[in-house]
Design a protein around this motif. Structure first.
Motif, short mmCIF file in Angstrom:
data_model
loop_
_atom_site.label_atom_id
_atom_site.label_comp_id
_atom_site.label_asym_id
_atom_site.label_seq_id
_atom_site.Cartn_x
_atom_site.Cartn_y
_atom_site.Cartn_z
N GLU A 1 0.83 -1.21 0.00
CA GLU A 1 0.00 0.00 0.00
C GLU A 1 0.86 1.26 0.00
O GLU A 1 0.53 2.25 -0.65
CB GLU A 1 -0.93 0.01 1.21
N VAL A 2 1.98 1.22 0.75
CA VAL A 2 2.90 2.37 0.77
C VAL A 2 3.48 2.58 -0.63
O VAL A 2 3.57 3.71 -1.12
CB VAL A 2 4.02 2.17 1.82
N TYR A 3 3.84 1.49 -1.28
CA TYR A 3 4.33 1.57 -2.66
C TYR A 3 3.27 2.20 -3.56
O TYR A 3 3.58 3.09 -4.37
CB TYR A 3 4.70 0.18 -3.18
N ALA A 4 2.03 1.77 -3.46
CA ALA A 4 0.96 2.30 -4.30
C ALA A 4 0.77 3.80 -4.05
O ALA A 4 0.55 4.57 -5.00
CB ALA A 4 -0.35 1.54 -4.04
N LEU A 5 0.89 4.22 -2.81
CA LEU A 5 0.79 5.65 -2.49
C LEU A 5 1.93 6.42 -3.15
O LEU A 5 1.72 7.45 -3.80
CB LEU A 5 0.81 5.83 -0.97
N ALA A 6 3.15 5.92 -3.01
CA ALA A 6 4.32 6.58 -3.63
C ALA A 6 4.16 6.64 -5.14
O ALA A 6 4.42 7.68 -5.76
CB ALA A 6 5.61 5.84 -3.25
#
Length: 123
Positions: A55-60
């Protein structure tokens, strides 16, 4: 605090001061270092007790591939703010943005901006 790192994520964005950068885009490398307590996740082996790095990757990815910024400083600041806003478990984030091919005549590994932001007592 414990540390979770997402290192050297390769993303394509249209950030820069020059119009051709905004039109053509280029590759950026983004690293995130998240400071949070991982002890409960380590003891329970439950995803709900940590931050889902997918999810952090998707946000970035959504930030870097989204609206263009003139400066990678602004890109890094926005990433840090969005991560802290999205995840109350994260107490501190360090964002590193590398622009490997700035549009001028120079031979080097790129320019890097690194910043660290902490959750404030009122956050």
């Amino acid at each position: 605090m414990d540390t979770m790192k997402l290192e050297r994520i390769q993303l394509y964005g249209k950030h820069g001061v020059y119009p051709e950068e905004n039109r053509l885009g280029q590759r950026f490398y983004v690293s995130l270092e998240l400071k949070l307590d991982l002890s409960e996740a380590g003891r329970t082996d439950e995803l709900e007790r940590t931050v889902n790095y997918a999810e952090v990757y998707a946000l970035a990815k959504s930030v870097v591939e989204g609206e263009p910024f003139k400066l990678i400083e602004a890109l890094a600041e926005t990433l840090a703010t969005r991560v802290l806003d999205a995840y109350a478990k994260i107490q501190e984030v360090t964002v590193r943005v590398v622009k490997p091919h700035p549009p001028f005549d120079i031979v080097f590994d790129g320019v890097t901006v690194e910043l660290t932001r902490r959750r404030t007592a009122s956050s």
